[in-house]
Design a protein around this motif. Structure first.
Motif, PDB file in Angstrom:
ATOM      1  N   PRO A 145      -6.894   5.389 128.644  1.00 14.20           N
ATOM      2  CA  PRO A 145      -6.921   5.941 127.292  1.00 14.20           C
ATOM      3  C   PRO A 145      -7.023   4.878 126.191  1.00 14.20           C
ATOM      4  O   PRO A 145      -7.744   5.074 125.212  1.00 14.20           O
ATOM      5  CB  PRO A 145      -5.606   6.708 127.191  1.00 14.20           C
ATOM      6  N   ASP A 146      -6.324   3.757 126.343  1.00 13.63           N
ATOM      7  CA  ASP A 146      -6.384   2.735 125.292  1.00 13.63           C
ATOM      8  C   ASP A 146      -7.789   2.124 125.208  1.00 13.63           C
ATOM      9  O   ASP A 146      -8.290   1.848 124.116  1.00 13.63           O
ATOM     10  CB  ASP A 146      -5.328   1.649 125.520  1.00 13.63           C
ATOM     11  N   ARG A 147      -8.461   1.951 126.341  1.00 13.36           N
ATOM     12  CA  ARG A 147      -9.809   1.421 126.323  1.00 13.36           C
ATOM     13  C   ARG A 147     -10.784   2.430 125.711  1.00 13.36           C
ATOM     14  O   ARG A 147     -11.657   2.076 124.922  1.00 13.36           O
ATOM     15  CB  ARG A 147     -10.262   1.083 127.750  1.00 13.36           C
ATOM     16  N   LEU A 148     -10.617   3.709 126.048  1.00 15.11           N
ATOM     17  CA  LEU A 148     -11.469   4.748 125.469  1.00 15.11           C
ATOM     18  C   LEU A 148     -11.269   4.859 123.959  1.00 15.11           C
ATOM     19  O   LEU A 148     -12.227   5.034 123.206  1.00 15.11           O
ATOM     20  CB  LEU A 148     -11.195   6.100 126.137  1.00 15.11           C
ATOM     21  N   ALA A 164     -14.112   4.285 121.248  1.00 13.54           N
ATOM     22  CA  ALA A 164     -14.461   5.368 120.333  1.00 13.54           C
ATOM     23  C   ALA A 164     -14.392   4.897 118.883  1.00 13.54           C
ATOM     24  O   ALA A 164     -15.246   5.242 118.062  1.00 13.54           O
ATOM     25  CB  ALA A 164     -13.536   6.553 120.547  1.00 13.54           C
ATOM     26  N   ILE A 165     -13.403   4.105 118.571  1.00 12.34           N
ATOM     27  CA  ILE A 165     -13.272   3.607 117.195  1.00 12.34           C
ATOM     28  C   ILE A 165     -14.313   2.532 116.910  1.00 12.34           C
ATOM     29  O   ILE A 165     -14.992   2.557 115.891  1.00 12.34           O
ATOM     30  CB  ILE A 165     -11.836   3.080 116.960  1.00 12.34           C
ATOM     31  N   GLU A 179     -12.332   8.353 114.637  1.00 14.27           N
ATOM     32  CA  GLU A 179     -10.944   8.061 114.293  1.00 14.27           C
ATOM     33  C   GLU A 179     -10.057   9.129 114.901  1.00 14.27           C
ATOM     34  O   GLU A 179     -10.476  10.278 115.065  1.00 14.27           O
ATOM     35  CB  GLU A 179     -10.764   8.060 112.773  1.00 14.27           C
ATOM     36  N   PRO A 180      -8.813   8.781 115.220  1.00 12.04           N
ATOM     37  CA  PRO A 180      -7.895   9.797 115.730  1.00 12.04           C
ATOM     38  C   PRO A 180      -7.658  10.866 114.663  1.00 12.04           C
ATOM     39  O   PRO A 180      -7.704  10.593 113.463  1.00 12.04           O
ATOM     40  CB  PRO A 180      -6.607   9.032 116.023  1.00 12.04           C
ATOM     41  N   ILE A 181      -7.392  12.085 115.096  1.00 15.82           N
ATOM     42  CA  ILE A 181      -7.132  13.177 114.167  1.00 15.82           C
ATOM     43  C   ILE A 181      -5.738  12.980 113.580  1.00 15.82           C
ATOM     44  O   ILE A 181      -4.755  12.817 114.305  1.00 15.82           O
ATOM     45  CB  ILE A 181      -7.217  14.533 114.877  1.00 15.82           C
ATOM     46  N   ALA A 182      -5.674  13.001 112.263  1.00 16.22           N
ATOM     47  CA  ALA A 182      -4.381  12.868 111.584  1.00 16.22           C
ATOM     48  C   ALA A 182      -3.676  14.225 111.591  1.00 16.22           C
ATOM     49  O   ALA A 182      -4.305  15.282 111.654  1.00 16.22           O
ATOM     50  CB  ALA A 182      -4.589  12.397 110.151  1.00 16.22           C
TER      51      ALA A 182
END
Length: 117
Positions: free
Chosen positions: A62-65, A69-70, A76-79
């Motif tokens: 997940p951290d690599r994805l 993605a960023i 960006e992650p959904i706030a």
């Protein structure tokens, strides 16, 4: 001591049996070598499968994805403030008006597949 036909046939039979035994042993040895070779190939394939599974696990981290993605897709992650309730959706994106009546198209809580039954 004279050799009879029975002795000659017996001797010929023993020679034939010895030849058949030698042939069977050589065939068994050939098959054994093929089995050992196939076992080696199977083990090599299993090692490759384990390697590919490890690579897949690394790629799917997940951290690599998230970093990819960023960095590459500008995602960006959904706030938390971007998450809306069903009641707020009509205010954010109004439903289209029906051409026949000025009322809004009704929204059902059932999925479309169930509503059409």
């Amino acid at each position: 001591m004279s050799l009879t036909r029975a002795h000659l046939f017996g001797f010929a039979g023993l020679v034939a049996l010895a030849f058949a035994l030698y042939w069977a042993k050589s065939e068994a040895q050939t098959v054994r070598e093929q089995v050992i070779q196939l076992q080696g190939e199977v083990e090599a394939e299993r090692r490759q499968v384990r390697t590919l599974e490890a690579e897949l696990a690394f790629i799917e981290r997940p951290d690599r994805l998230e970093t990819a993605a960023i960095g590459q897709l500008n995602l960006e992650p959904i706030a938390a403030d971007r998450i809306a309730t069903i009641e707020q959706l009509d205010q954010l994106v109004p439903l289209p008006m029906n051409a026949e009546t000025p009322e809004k198209v009704p929204v059902t809580s059932k999925p479309i597949a169930e509503a059409s039954r």
